[in-house]
Design a protein around this motif. Structure first.
Motif, mmCIF file in Angstrom:
data_model
loop_
_atom_site.group_PDB
_atom_site.id
_atom_site.type_symbol
_atom_site.label_atom_id
_atom_site.label_comp_id
_atom_site.label_asym_id
_atom_site.label_seq_id
_atom_site.Cartn_x
_atom_site.Cartn_y
_atom_site.Cartn_z
ATOM 1 N N GLY A 1 11.223 -59.618 23.181
ATOM 2 C CA GLY A 1 11.998 -59.167 22.040
ATOM 3 C C GLY A 1 12.177 -57.660 21.975
ATOM 4 O O GLY A 1 12.919 -57.162 21.141
ATOM 5 N N LYS A 2 11.484 -56.939 22.860
ATOM 6 C CA LYS A 2 11.609 -55.482 22.888
ATOM 7 C C LYS A 2 12.285 -55.034 24.176
ATOM 8 O O LYS A 2 12.175 -55.699 25.206
ATOM 9 C CB LYS A 2 10.227 -54.815 22.816
ATOM 10 C CG LYS A 2 9.525 -54.968 21.502
ATOM 11 C CD LYS A 2 8.282 -54.097 21.465
ATOM 12 C CE LYS A 2 7.636 -54.142 20.093
ATOM 13 N NZ LYS A 2 6.581 -53.116 19.955
ATOM 14 N N HIS A 3 12.959 -53.913 24.093
ATOM 15 C CA HIS A 3 13.454 -53.266 25.304
ATOM 16 C C HIS A 3 12.287 -52.507 25.930
ATOM 17 O O HIS A 3 11.474 -51.909 25.207
ATOM 18 C CB HIS A 3 14.590 -52.298 24.979
ATOM 19 C CG HIS A 3 15.892 -52.972 24.716
ATOM 20 N ND1 HIS A 3 16.176 -53.599 23.518
ATOM 21 C CD2 HIS A 3 16.990 -53.118 25.497
ATOM 22 C CE1 HIS A 3 17.396 -54.106 23.578
ATOM 23 N NE2 HIS A 3 17.915 -53.834 24.759
ATOM 24 N N GLU B 1 13.935 -47.286 14.810
ATOM 25 C CA GLU B 1 14.330 -48.210 15.887
ATOM 26 C C GLU B 1 13.345 -48.193 17.045
ATOM 27 O O GLU B 1 13.389 -49.069 17.914
ATOM 28 C CB GLU B 1 15.729 -47.854 16.396
ATOM 29 C CG GLU B 1 16.834 -48.156 15.400
ATOM 30 C CD GLU B 1 18.198 -47.796 15.949
ATOM 31 O OE1 GLU B 1 19.097 -48.657 15.893
ATOM 32 O OE2 GLU B 1 18.365 -46.663 16.442
ATOM 33 N N GLU C 1 10.435 -49.067 17.109
ATOM 34 C CA GLU C 1 9.591 -50.267 17.119
ATOM 35 C C GLU C 1 10.175 -51.369 18.003
ATOM 36 O O GLU C 1 9.484 -52.325 18.350
ATOM 37 C CB GLU C 1 9.386 -50.787 15.699
ATOM 38 C CG GLU C 1 10.650 -51.284 15.034
ATOM 39 C CD GLU C 1 10.449 -51.685 13.573
ATOM 40 O OE1 GLU C 1 11.264 -52.505 13.091
ATOM 41 O OE2 GLU C 1 9.500 -51.196 12.954
ATOM 42 N N ASN C 2 11.444 -51.221 18.385
ATOM 43 C CA ASN C 2 12.092 -52.211 19.253
ATOM 44 C C ASN C 2 12.043 -51.831 20.728
ATOM 45 O O ASN C 2 12.652 -52.494 21.566
ATOM 46 C CB ASN C 2 13.557 -52.385 18.839
ATOM 47 C CG ASN C 2 13.691 -52.866 17.415
ATOM 48 O OD1 ASN C 2 12.977 -53.775 17.000
ATOM 49 N ND2 ASN C 2 14.583 -52.258 16.660
ATOM 50 N N PRO D 1 15.329 -57.268 26.142
ATOM 51 C CA PRO D 1 14.356 -58.042 25.369
ATOM 52 C C PRO D 1 14.082 -59.434 25.924
ATOM 53 O O PRO D 1 13.074 -60.050 25.587
ATOM 54 C CB PRO D 1 14.973 -58.114 23.968
ATOM 55 C CG PRO D 1 16.418 -57.802 24.150
ATOM 56 C CD PRO D 1 16.522 -56.914 25.344
ATOM 57 N N LEU E 1 20.174 -51.850 20.653
ATOM 58 C CA LEU E 1 19.083 -52.250 19.749
ATOM 59 C C LEU E 1 19.606 -52.992 18.514
ATOM 60 O O LEU E 1 20.719 -52.819 18.102
ATOM 61 C CB LEU E 1 18.294 -51.003 19.322
ATOM 62 C CG LEU E 1 17.650 -50.214 20.457
ATOM 63 C CD1 LEU E 1 16.919 -49.006 19.914
ATOM 64 C CD2 LEU E 1 16.688 -51.082 21.264
#
Length: 197
Positions: free
Chosen positions: A61-63, A94, A96-97, A172, A197
């Motif tokens: 779910g994250k880059h 952002e 957090e992503n 992600p 994002l």
């Protein structure tokens, strides 16, 4: 107009190639896959500073911004990590992503020198990973990067590490999205990353 022998051979070769391509299109059970459609999903299984084994699944779910390097690197690694740190700061909420990862290509020495302290000196979100020789080689091969030890009497411990200097962006879902060449400024990385994002 009379054709030379070479011209006849070339025309015949072109005809054979056209027939072969046509047969391939008729008899293949699916259309050819373009480079853009091919999925490249690099992977790794490496411990962090606490010994916890980390894989891409931990960051689903994250880059990911992934960089391979070593703590005694005199210029490429500090420069790239400074750019990554700036990107993380500029992302604001952002951030957090996004998870930045520093994968050691000199794991034994880097663990001894304190990989976590090294990455934290650039930014608290950068996670350092350092496995054994086999784990490191597997990660490098998966990302299709090069690294090797090189003797250097002027370097600490008498050696340095040669390695691919790019920064890799992983999506992600684990798909490779692109790489940033060494020297890409934080503003350019940010401009590419933010719309994703």
């Amino acid at each position: 107009m009379r054709l030379t022998r070479l011209q006849k051979i070339l025309w015949a070769a072109a005809g054979v190639a056209a027939l072969a391509y046509g047969a391939l299109m008729v008899f293949s059970d699916r259309a050819p896959v373009s480079v853009a459609e091919a999925v490249f999903r690099p992977t790794f299984s490496l411990p962090d500073a606490e010994g916890r084994l980390r894989t891409p699944a931990d960051f689903a779910g994250k880059h990911l911004l992934v960089f391979f390097g070593f703590t005694n690197c005199p210029d490429v690694c500090p420069t790239t990590l400074a750019e990554v740190a700036q990107v993380m700061d500029d992302l604001g909420e952002e951030a957090e992503n996004v998870q930045p990862l520093f994968i050691s290509v000199d794991p034994e020495r880097d663990r001894r020198l304190g990989l976590a302290a090294f990455t934290a000196a650039f930014h608290p979100t950068i996670l350092g990973l350092a496995g054994d020789t086999e784990q490191t080689r597997a990660a490098a091969e998966s990302f299709k990067i090069f690294f090797e030890r090189q003797d250097d009497a002027a370097a600490p411990d008498g050696y340095t590490m040669s390695h691919s200097p790019a920064l890799y962006l992983i999506g992600p879902d684990g798909d490779w999205l692109r790489q940033f060449t060494f020297g890409t400024p934080a503003t350019d990385i940010l401009a590419d990353l933010q719309p994703r994002l």
